[in-house]
Enzyme design. Sequence first.
Site, mmCIF file in Angstrom:
data_model
loop_
_atom_site.group_PDB
_atom_site.id
_atom_site.type_symbol
_atom_site.label_atom_id
_atom_site.label_comp_id
_atom_site.label_asym_id
_atom_site.label_seq_id
_atom_site.Cartn_x
_atom_site.Cartn_y
_atom_site.Cartn_z
ATOM 1 N N HIS A 74 35.778 -19.928 7.737
ATOM 2 C CA HIS A 74 34.926 -21.116 7.806
ATOM 3 C C HIS A 74 33.720 -20.849 8.704
ATOM 4 O O HIS A 74 33.877 -20.303 9.794
ATOM 5 C CB HIS A 74 35.698 -22.305 8.389
ATOM 6 C CG HIS A 74 36.752 -22.834 7.469
ATOM 7 N ND1 HIS A 74 37.842 -23.551 7.912
ATOM 8 C CD2 HIS A 74 36.892 -22.756 6.122
ATOM 9 C CE1 HIS A 74 38.592 -23.889 6.884
ATOM 10 N NE2 HIS A 74 38.039 -23.418 5.796
ATOM 11 N N LYS B 138 33.276 -16.929 0.527
ATOM 12 C CA LYS B 138 32.127 -17.683 0.032
ATOM 13 C C LYS B 138 30.828 -17.035 0.511
ATOM 14 O O LYS B 138 30.741 -16.564 1.642
ATOM 15 C CB LYS B 138 32.182 -19.131 0.522
ATOM 16 C CG LYS B 138 33.270 -19.961 -0.169
ATOM 17 C CD LYS B 138 33.167 -21.413 0.242
ATOM 18 C CE LYS B 138 34.158 -22.267 -0.535
ATOM 19 N NZ LYS B 138 34.061 -23.700 -0.161
#
Length: 298
Positions: free
Chosen positions: A270, A172
Amino acid sequence: MNWNRYIKDYQSYLRIERGLSKNTIENYGFDIERLCLFLETNQIDVSPVKITDETVQDFIYTVSKEVNPRSQARIISGLKSFFNYLVFEDYRNDNPLELIESPKTGRKLPDTLVVEEIDALIEAIDLSTNEGERNRAMLETLYGCGLRVSELISLKISDLFFEEGFIKITGKGNKERFVPIGRLTQKYIELYQKEIRPNVNVKKGCEDTLFLNRRGNQLTRAMVFTIIKDLASKIGLKKNISPHTLRHSFATHLLENGADLRSIQLMLGHESITTTEIYVHLDRRFLKEIMNSFHPRR
């Protein structure tokens, strides 16, 4: 209404200024398009610069009757971001969602599979076909490396560093990370590379893409989802699973076998350890084992 120009400028901002991925930018766009559809349906001709708090509140109220709280919270968050951008660029003076609170969603723990269920899924693949060998390599990579489906389908041959035991993942926000890859996963990828992929008529622009469909193009997320759903149906698995289930199972099994959250966080990509905690649920038995193993007064 003249929303298109503002939306395009906003998406350029997300891509250039914030470095978000194509998928994330598309999801932000869907939220704005949903608001536009509401305005069109109700014959409300207003620009994003002039839209009022009341109109946006009416939209959120309508949405709340159509979607679950989690989806509603995501839409509110997406629209807040859009209007914050308009304020930042001096298109308007306020954010019409400023006083709108997102619904409480709690923590929804996704389904996870035990090792035997993952083995059963992979064993159900028909290896007599070229697609079967590819699918085995894909599922082994999803589970063996804990990838998002978007990371799997965009994986490049040049991202494979098997001698070092890593693969490079673009996650991401186009952030790169290196993820360890096991020998078994390497074995099935190499088998696919050597025996199956050379027989595919690779389309221009996909020369470096690892996993290809029969026509030589990059696979879609929907195709991977369908492959896994079909395998689940084939073995009579009742759980509601998706490609993400294999990622969650990867993290859960690591934790259950003694890995620490920080290491899992790095492998999953993350930014926040809090996100990792959502994926990795701890049952009471495991917590008790941690206490008995590591506390000085056990």
